[in-house]
Write an enzyme that holds these catalytic residues in place. Structure first.
Site, PDB file in Angstrom:
ATOM      1  N   GLY A  67       0.790  -1.227   0.000  1.00 30.59           N
ATOM      2  CA  GLY A  67       0.000   0.000   0.000  1.00 30.59           C
ATOM      3  C   GLY A  67       0.821   1.275   0.000  1.00 30.59           C
ATOM      4  N   THR A  68       1.885   1.317   0.797  1.00 32.09           N
ATOM      5  CA  THR A  68       2.690   2.542   0.884  1.00 32.09           C
ATOM      6  C   THR A  68       3.342   2.860  -0.447  1.00 32.09           C
ATOM      7  OG1 THR A  68       3.097   2.344   3.255  1.00 32.09           O
ATOM      8  CG2 THR A  68       4.705   3.604   1.985  1.00 32.09           C
ATOM      9  N   ASN A 124      -8.738   3.243   7.775  1.00 33.81           N
ATOM     10  CA  ASN A 124      -8.090   2.149   8.491  1.00 33.81           C
ATOM     11  C   ASN A 124      -8.249   2.223   9.999  1.00 33.81           C
ATOM     12  OD1 ASN A 124      -6.376   4.472   7.885  1.00 33.81           O
ATOM     13  ND2 ASN A 124      -4.813   3.451   9.100  1.00 33.81           N
ATOM     14  N   GLN A 126      -7.895  -1.129   2.843  1.00 34.11           N
ATOM     15  CA  GLN A 126      -8.769  -1.725   3.853  1.00 34.11           C
ATOM     16  C   GLN A 126     -10.095  -2.215   3.278  1.00 34.11           C
ATOM     17  OE1 GLN A 126      -8.081  -2.549   6.898  1.00 34.11           O
ATOM     18  NE2 GLN A 126      -6.133  -1.494   7.176  1.00 34.11           N
ATOM     19  N   SER A 136      -3.458  -3.995  -1.208  1.00 33.51           N
ATOM     20  CA  SER A 136      -2.347  -4.711  -0.575  1.00 33.51           C
ATOM     21  C   SER A 136      -2.773  -6.126  -0.229  1.00 33.51           C
ATOM     22  CB  SER A 136      -1.900  -3.970   0.692  1.00 33.51           C
ATOM     23  OG  SER A 136      -0.772  -4.598   1.270  1.00 33.51           O
ATOM     24  N   HIS A 188      -1.563  -8.235   2.369  1.00 37.71           N
ATOM     25  CA  HIS A 188      -1.530  -8.775   3.727  1.00 37.71           C
ATOM     26  C   HIS A 188      -2.740  -8.409   4.580  1.00 37.71           C
ATOM     27  CE1 HIS A 188      -0.074  -5.214   6.182  1.00 37.71           C
ATOM     28  NE2 HIS A 188       0.111  -4.764   4.957  1.00 37.71           N
ATOM     29  N   THR A 217      12.725  -6.769 -10.545  1.00 41.24           N
ATOM     30  CA  THR A 217      12.251  -8.138 -10.718  1.00 41.24           C
ATOM     31  C   THR A 217      11.012  -8.386  -9.860  1.00 41.24           C
ATOM     32  OG1 THR A 217      14.506  -8.903 -11.113  1.00 41.24           O
ATOM     33  CG2 THR A 217      12.881 -10.580 -10.531  1.00 41.24           C
ATOM     34  N   CYS A 231       1.027   1.965  11.049  1.00 37.88           N
ATOM     35  CA  CYS A 231       1.972   2.847  10.375  1.00 37.88           C
ATOM     36  C   CYS A 231       2.064   4.222  11.034  1.00 37.88           C
ATOM     37  CB  CYS A 231       1.579   3.002   8.904  1.00 37.88           C
ATOM     38  SG  CYS A 231       1.720   1.464   7.973  1.00 37.88           S
TER      39      CYS A 231
END
Length: 388
Positions: free
Chosen positions: A71-72, A151, A181, A201, A203, A239, A326
């Site tokens: 996300g960042t 979030n 989120q 994202s 995770h 990569t 974060c």
């Protein structure tokens, strides 16, 4: 002691099938996707399949999806990419006061570099004022970035209505949403919302950390942050994280047919949690929109410090947070609570409880009992305020 993990907005536990897929990829699908031999082509094909799955979930074209580290990076990639591509003397960019730090900090950076930044306020539930947004957009506005699901509060912004405003007032303005989120928890249609870019994202949906994606509408000009080998159609050199991308794909596969039904299950779970916590503890505040994302519950307790409460619960095997992971090391950790106008006496005692399908009704009573016991103990240590 059974652990009850209630910090799923920070990260979810990797699903066993996701881990299995990733392990297989690490051992057997190790070819570089840019290599021309069959091992490279096999990795390239695996990435293509996940790209198609992401595109299908957002209702966009497959080539409009680019993989990132999360996300960042995705938020930085879009915001910086738009601004650096549009560089001119007069520019305006717009966001809200409750965005993730990976959005707000970039806006602050550009504000310090003589770019006009408009930060929209929110109401007590965390919703932006659409009339204020409409008034803020002008012909010099190049970007509007509004989070889809907050979030810390779980507040859901009306991206469809916001997109209509943005494109009606200034069709050339890029409309971006941080949807980290919301992805695979709340349905999203980037075409219906008139979005030019979106961030997600892995995770947050039982996938691995270190992998995410962005949607960039065809024809949207974004200057790449990373240059080098020209991977991801020159949008993001480096990569590709093949095992991570395959893990993301498996996480999507596991949720694509079930997350809509899960929404109601989690909504009922959150409601039960609120009923129990209100019955057991007095002098509290439930923050955010009651009709927001059921995956997030933000609660404030008077005469308690949230961080102390967090560690007290940790000792009992209950894991919560005091807000965005974060933001945990930032000086201004309570900027979201400040933005919604929460009274000072409640700010310090705020925790975020975030759910997943790992949590059941059987977890509600023991979790709330532990919170109630911890709050009662901590309040005994606080000296009563003297009447003035």
């Amino acid at each position: 002691m059974k652990e009850i993990y209630l910090d799923n907005a920070a990260t979810t536990r990797v699903h066993p099938q996701v881990a299995k897929k990733m392990m297989d990829a690490l051992m057997n699908n190790y070819g570089n996707p840019s290599s021309l031999h069959r091992l490279g082509i096999r990795s390239e094909q695996a990435i293509k399949e996940v790209r198609e799955a992401v595109a299908q979930s957002l209702n966009c074209q497959t080539p409009e999806i680019y993989f990132t580290s999360g996300g960042t990076e995705g938020n930085n990639m879009i915001i910086q990419g738009v601004v650096e591509n549009k560089k001119r003397n007069r520019m305006r960019i717009i966001t809200s006061a409750i965005e993730h730090p990976s959005v707000l900090d970039v806006f602050t950076f550009y504000e310090n570099h003589q770019i006009e930044v408009i930060v929209l306020g929110v109401d007590t539930q965390g919703h932006i004022d659409q009339d204020q947004l409409k008034a803020a957009i002008n012909e010099e506005t190049i970007l509007v970035s509004i989070m889809g699901v907050n979030n810390e509060l779980g507040t859901i912004q009306d991206l469809k209505a916001i997109g209509k405003i943005v494109k009606t007032v200034n069709p050339k303005c890029v409309f971006h949403a941080d949807f980290v989120q919301g992805f695979m928890k709340i349905p999203i249609d980037v075409k219906a919302c008139q979005l030019d870019a979106l961030t997600l994202s892995g995770h947050k949906i039982f996938g691995p950390k270190g992998v995410g994606a962005v949607y960039v509408k065809k024809g949207t000009d974004i200057k790449p942050l990373l240059r080098g080998g020209g991977q991801e159609s020159n949008m993001r050199s480096g990569t590709e994280n093949v095992p991570g991308i395959i893990g993301l794909g498996e996480a999507i596969r596991l949720r694509k047919d079930s997350f809509t039904a899960e929404f109601e299950v989690i909504r009922n779970l959150r409601a039960a949690f609120i009923d129990e916590i209100e019955a057991k503890i007095d002098d509290i505040r439930i923050n955010g929109d009651p009709d927001g994302s059921p995956y997030v519950l933000n609660v404030s307790f008077n005469r308690v410090r949230g961080e102390v409460l967090l560690h007290s619960l940790e000792a009992k095997g209950i894991f919560v947070s005091t807000g965005s992971a974060c933001s945990s090391h930032k000086k201004e950790k309570q900027y979201v609570l400040k933005a919604i106008g929460l009274a000072e006496e409640y700010k310090e005692g705020t925790i975020r409880i975030s759910f997943s399908n790992d949590i059941t009704r059987d977890d509600v009573k023991p979790a709330v009992a532990a919170i109630a016991q911890a709050v009662a103990s901590l309040r005994l240590l606080v000296k009563p305020r003297k009447n003035r």
